[in-house]
Design an enzyme around this catalytic site. Sequence first.
Site, PDB file in Angstrom:
ATOM      1  CE  LYS A 185      -4.363   1.037   2.337  1.00 25.49           C
ATOM      2  NZ  LYS A 185      -5.040   0.922   3.627  1.00 25.49           N
TER       3      LYS A 185
HETATM    4  C1  E4P Z   1      -8.313   2.073   3.492  1.00 28.33           C
HETATM    5  O1  E4P Z   1      -7.594   1.175   3.090  1.00 28.33           O
HETATM    6  C2  E4P Z   1      -8.218   2.690   4.812  1.00 28.33           C
HETATM    7  O2  E4P Z   1      -7.589   1.796   5.697  1.00 28.33           O
HETATM    8  C3  E4P Z   1      -9.549   2.979   5.422  1.00 28.33           C
HETATM    9  O3  E4P Z   1     -10.623   2.535   4.636  1.00 28.33           O
HETATM   10  C4  E4P Z   1      -9.700   4.327   6.013  1.00 28.33           C
HETATM   11  O4  E4P Z   1     -10.970   4.405   6.608  1.00 28.33           O
HETATM   12  P1  E4P Z   1     -11.359   5.534   7.664  1.00 28.33           P
HETATM   13  O5  E4P Z   1     -11.607   6.802   6.916  1.00 28.33           O
HETATM   14  O6  E4P Z   1     -12.601   4.996   8.299  1.00 28.33           O
HETATM   15  O7  E4P Z   1     -10.196   5.656   8.622  1.00 28.33           O
END
Ligand code: E4P
Length: 218
Positions: free
Chosen positions: A87
């Site tokens: 990522k």
């Molecule tokens: C995506 O991969 C992120 O980990 C995640 O969806 C972020 O979500 P949030 O806005 O609820 O922290």
Amino acid sequence: MKFFIDTANLDEIKEAYSLGILDGVTTNPSLMAKEGITGEENIINHYKAICNIVDGDVSAEVISTDFEGMIAEGEKLAALHSNIVVKVPMILEGIKAIKYFTEKGIRTNCTLVFSAGQALLAAKAGASYISPFLGRLDDISSNGLELINQIKTVYNNYAFDTEILAASVRHPMHIIHCAEIGADIMTGPLKAIKALANHPLTDIGLQKFLEDHAKGNK
Ligand code: E4P
């Protein structure tokens, strides 16, 4: 539509996987910290533990913000398990890193995407997935679902292979709307996934069936 769970909590991952509908896991540094997973060795071991639970893609995020750092971290993460997807944040150094990983055959998830222009750049670099954060856009009175729709149109226009991973999903209606738009994957909390099963008429209907069965068998 593939379902990923957005957590670093092993119990939640096990519960979601036991439902039989889980296709993968996304994590991020905040989710790791929330579970008290700190320090490189513990983080690496935690990714291994997740890969041992789920037979599906597991996004592991780099912390570096420069090209060399991202490459070093990403190669190490990718070597942990064949299901690891590196990522990478949506910054210009990240785009360079995604291009590098693509050429090396390492799969990537471009994270923190908030515009169609960012999604276009990531697709051109060959990202396997892009993660538009729809909930965070909704949080600032912008329209997260509209962004997913826009990216879908752009990707369809040019037949990009990059898959749209709708992220920052907060509730079941987000999941349903993403499915209507045709997002390839959604990642969300266990609570939102389980809530898809709820309907009062199902509960009332089941109760009545069971009562009638019990009466008929007296
Ligand atoms: C995506 O991969 C992120 O980990 C995640 O969806 C972020 O979500 P949030 O806005 O609820 O922290």
